[in-house]
Design an enzyme around this catalytic site. Structure first.
Site, short mmCIF file in Angstrom:
data_model
loop_
_atom_site.label_atom_id
_atom_site.label_comp_id
_atom_site.label_asym_id
_atom_site.label_seq_id
_atom_site.Cartn_x
_atom_site.Cartn_y
_atom_site.Cartn_z
N SER A 184 -4.24 4.34 4.19
CA SER A 184 -3.54 3.56 5.22
C SER A 184 -2.40 4.36 5.80
O SER A 184 -1.87 5.28 5.16
CB SER A 184 -3.00 2.26 4.61
OG SER A 184 -1.84 2.53 3.83
N ASP A 185 -2.02 4.01 7.03
CA ASP A 185 -0.73 4.47 7.51
C ASP A 185 0.33 3.78 6.66
O ASP A 185 0.05 2.78 5.99
CB ASP A 185 -0.55 4.14 8.99
CG ASP A 185 0.39 5.09 9.69
OD1 ASP A 185 1.26 5.68 9.00
OD2 ASP A 185 0.30 5.25 10.92
N TRP A 186 1.54 4.29 6.70
CA TRP A 186 2.58 3.81 5.79
C TRP A 186 2.94 2.36 6.08
O TRP A 186 3.36 2.02 7.19
CB TRP A 186 3.78 4.74 5.87
CG TRP A 186 3.76 5.86 4.86
CD1 TRP A 186 4.78 6.23 4.05
CD2 TRP A 186 2.67 6.74 4.53
NE1 TRP A 186 4.40 7.28 3.23
CE2 TRP A 186 3.10 7.61 3.51
CE3 TRP A 186 1.36 6.87 5.00
CZ2 TRP A 186 2.29 8.59 2.95
CZ3 TRP A 186 0.54 7.85 4.44
CH2 TRP A 186 1.00 8.69 3.43
N PHE A 187 2.71 1.49 5.09
CA PHE A 187 2.87 0.04 5.20
C PHE A 187 1.85 -0.57 6.16
O PHE A 187 2.04 -1.67 6.65
CB PHE A 187 4.30 -0.34 5.64
CG PHE A 187 5.38 0.21 4.76
CD1 PHE A 187 5.69 -0.37 3.55
CD2 PHE A 187 6.09 1.34 5.16
CE1 PHE A 187 6.68 0.16 2.73
CE2 PHE A 187 7.09 1.87 4.35
CZ PHE A 187 7.38 1.28 3.14
N GLY A 188 0.74 0.14 6.37
CA GLY A 188 -0.26 -0.31 7.32
C GLY A 188 -1.42 -1.07 6.72
O GLY A 188 -2.38 -1.38 7.42
#
Length: 819
Positions: free
Chosen positions: A223-227
């Site tokens: 995932s993208d960060w916190f995505g």
């Protein structure tokens, strides 16, 4: 894979699950019991920042940004850059680079266009493949991003990109498909946004149907960060790793989901297998070295950055051969807000602490000497008030009320902070703390100064005990800190030259919207007035040549914030016009992350687009201005005359910038040059355009279509000759048009290109081999690619608008191709 199978057999469910989320911001956990090492990742794509914050940290080499590399059109160079970045990643004890960024330039105002290569999928795909091969050839994993539909930065973590399947297949997925099928990328990063209503991080069509089943992908999806936003849906859809750590939706929650039957144990095993495969590929599985980060300022990287920077610069105008400047006597006026400031990179997660920054002024001083140059700023172009520099002491509190005794004391070198992960030596909760920064500011002039402040969290700024800027009371979300911060709050203070004014900034965290980050930035500036433009005009009048350095910077071209327009910020257009009126030998050097309007274009003698070219910016710009290097770039994005000409112009805000949580890609395939040709709107500068210091001639092409009926293959051969007096390079571009398509298609689409460097008088043969997909379009209802019967036109030239030769080929039968 025997070792991986053995490890999976020996692992507990909890151990398998532990590999599926980060341990901290930049790493996955080791499993000491089984001898499995820790995997570390680092941000890119124009450098390797390492495990620190976006601000400060260990220094790193800053390479040209994505659009600057896109402008080189040089596949071999991108492979060199990828290999050099692998060395940079190793210097930070990491195994994976979060790069390259390959989203398409759909609009001209996307804040992240600077980080991406092009408006064209084929140019993007070929450059991305080379970058990945260079990187992974040195044992460092690539993580191509952001998959998919992340072409704007407005409501970026929640908005749904509404894109039909044909447009996805023919445009936005093309670079990802090439990265998987050709470069065999080891990593893919899912986008923040939703795609057609489903988050990319839990979209089974994207992550499993297309990526794994159709393209045969065998790497990791993170995932993208916190995505990532769920447990079972992300795991079942195909997301291997949730980042960053500590986990929010996996760990015990995922173990419970397996126990409850929401996720199968076999699915967890497959996700863990993908992670172990990455660990094995990168060598992280056996990496027992102590974690160390080094600032390796390598001479060979300096040289590569300087060469790549010059090769990406695009000569847009050169009336009367004003460039190159040398040999040339006389005084040179160096003017503009970017003259003495080195604009080397864009903003957001791509930024890093560069080894050094060379400004255009310094590059010219080093090349010519100080005595020939005169400087005048003329205007400003900052989005935020200039950062307060100087030592600040920081007191951290383990609460949000600045109450009690500080639990930690630190210092920093300016009034900017970006706090993520472990801060204050781990003595405070990064989501629940407060801080007080104390320092001084000594103005150079007496006057009414503007004081700016914004924060991801709550903040307020005092000067000499008086509250001047308040980002605490009435805080509202804005377009800073990845949309976690507010817009800049401006106050005013009368400050005295030479006096040390005490500055105190108080900060407290607030609940995050999506990204768990905290930060602040404070600046103080004294506005420039009419006298600054007058001084620039006087300098230009007294000079043989006036060089005007204007554009934007990483405050404007940044992740988390689209541009409001493509005007030059502030009074820069006024400055250029005034200088050009004073000196006919005015050359404008632009530094932007994409197109700008140029109302003064016909008044100036020369224009160079230099982009954000990395830490060697000033040296490379001086090289091009003085003719030590040629401007080797060609535009990877069309420049419109005005914003309203661009493909996303619409009276419907759902088309752009988005409305009610949706952004509708109504233009479909007609992005970039396809749009301008369809609408008949002439761009200011077309896709693929760029002038040279030399001259080139193309021969009439030879077309071998003997295999076109059998397998839709065509060979095109052409001779390119340097007819000028200088060595140089040219980019030969081959476009294909389908004359009789049953579905609407662009008039022509780039399918092949070659960048060729030639000595004066030298001739070289260029051969393009076109394949079936170069003639095909996608049929969603039938789920295949189709080459139809009929006539196709091949267009050969130097830009989308400069076609030197055209030829036709035809076939009598259709050819269906699998996905």
């Amino acid at each position: 894979m025997a070792r991986i199978d053995d490890l999976l057999d020996r692992m507990t469910l909890e151990e398998q699950v532990s590999l599926l989320s980060g341990e901290d911001f930049w790493s996955l956990p080791a499993i000491d019991r089984l001898g499995i090492g820790k995997l570390r990742v680092t941000d890119g794509p124009n450098g390797a920042r390492g495990g620190g914050s976006l601000i400060g940290g260990v220094k790193s080499a800053s390479f040209p940004v994505g659009i600057a590399l896109g402008a080189t059109w040089n596949v071999d160079l991108l492979e060199e850059v990828g290999a050099a970045l692998a060395e940079e990643v190793k210097s930070k004890s990491a195994h994976v680079l979060l790069a390259p960024t390959v989203n398409i330039h759909r609009s001209v105002t996307n804040g992240r266009n600077f980080e991406c290569y092009s408006e064209d999928p084929i140019l993007t795909a070929r450059l991305a493949v080379a970058y990945i091969e260079g990187l992974q050839g040195q044992g460092i994993g690539a993580t191509i991003k952001h998959y998919a539909g992340n072409e704007s930065e407005i409501e970026r973590t929640t908005i749904s990109s509404q894109i039909d399947e044909r447009t996805l297949r023919e445009l936005y997925l093309v670079p990802f498909e090439a990265a998987v099928k050709v470069a065999r990328t080891w990593g893919v990063m899912s986008a923040y946004n939703k795609l057609n209503g489903v988050y990319a991080s839990e979209n089974p069509w994207l992550l499993t149907t297309v990526l794994r089943n159709e393209w045969g992908y065998d790497g990791v999806v993170m995932s993208d960060w916190f995505g990532s936003h769920s447990t079972a849906p992300t795991v079942n859809a195909g997301l291997d790793i949730e980042m960053p750590g500590p986990t929010r939706d996996r760990g015990d929650k995922l173990v419970a989901a397996v126990r409850d039957g929401a996720v199968s144990a076999q699915t967890v095993r497959e996700r863990a297998r993908n992670v172990l495969h990455l660990l094995e590929r990168t060598g992280a599985i056996d990496d027992r070295r102590p974690f160390e980060e080094h600032a390796d300022d390598r001479a060979e990287h300096r040289a590569l950055i300087r060469r790549a920077a010059a090769e990406g610069m695009v000569l847009l105008r050169n009336e009367g051969g004003v460039l190159p400047l040398e040999p040339m006597p006389g005084r040179i006026a160096v003017i503009g807000p970017n003259a003495r400031t080195a604009q080397i990179m864009g903003g957001g997660s791509a930024q890093l602490n560069a080894h050094y920054r060379v400004s255009p002024w310094q590059g010219l001083v080093d090349a010519l000497g100080r005595e020939r140059l005169v400087y005048a700023p003329g205007a400003t172009n900052h989005r935020f008030e200039p950062l307060i520099e100087g030592t600040f002491s920081v007191a951290f509190f383990a609460n949000t009320e600045l109450a009690g005794e500080p639990v930690h004391h630190g210092t920093q070198t300016n009034a900017e902070a970006f706090w993520i992960g472990r801060i204050a030596d781990g003595k405070v909760d990064p989501l629940n703390f407060s801080a007080r920064l104390t320092g001084t500011y000594r103005p150079e002039e007496t006057g009414l100064h503007r004081v700016g402040l914004f924060s991801a969290g709550l903040a307020r700024l005092y000067i000499d005990g008086r509250l001047v800027a308040d980002s605490w009371a009435g805080w509202t979300p804005g377009r800073t800190f990845f949309e976690e911060g507010n817009d800049e709050v401006i106050g005013e203070a009368m400050l005295e030259a030479g006096r040390s004014h005490k500055v105190v900034i108080e900060f407290a965290t607030r609940p995050a919207r999506t990204l768990a980050v905290a930060g602040l930035r404070a600046g103080i500036g004294l506005p420039l007035g009419d006298e600054a433009i007058s001084e620039a005009v006087a300098a230009a009048l007294d000079a043989e040549t006036a060089l005007v350095f204007v554009g934007r910077n990483g405050e404007w071209d940044t992740e988390g914030s689209d541009l409001a327009s493509i005007d030059l910020p502030g009074r820069q257009n006024e400055l250029v016009a005034a200088v050009a009126a004073a000196n006919p030998r005015t050359v404008v050097v632009l530094q932007t992350g994409g197109p700008v309007e140029m109302p003064w274009l016909d008044k100036v003698a020369g224009v160079i687009e230099a982009w954000y070219p990395g830490q060697e910016a000033g040296n490379a710009i001086a090289d091009v201005l003085l003719g030590t290097a040629e401007p080797g770039g060609r535009l990877p994005q069309s420049f419109p005359v005005q914003w309203g000409d661009n493909p996303t112009r619409s009276q419907d805000p759902e088309v752009y910038p988005g409305l009610n949580g949706k952004v509708r890609y109504e233009e479909g395939l007609f992005v970039g040059y396809r749009h301008y040709e369809k609408t008949g709107i002439a761009p200011l500068f077309p896709f693929g355009f760029g002038l040279s210091y030399s001259r080139f001639a193309l021969s009439e092409p030879e077309v071998d279509a003997s295999g076109f009926e059998a397998d839709a293959s065509v060979r095109v051969s052409v001779w390119l000759t340097n007819t000028g007096e200088r060595a140089g390079s040219d980019v030969v571009q081959l476009y294909v048009g389908d004359d009789e398509a049953s579905l609407e298609r662009p008039a022509k689409e780039l399918k092949a290109f070659a960048k060729v460097a030639l000595e004066p008088g030298e001739t070289r043969r260029i051969v393009f081999d076109l394949k079936d997909r170069d003639f095909a379009f996608y049929r969603p209802e039938a789920r295949h690619w189709l080459v139809e019967a009929g006539t196709f036109t091949l267009h050969l030239g130097r830009s989308a608008a400069d076609i030197a030769f055209s030829a036709s080929v035809g076939r009598a039968t259709t050819l269906m191709l699998p996905v």
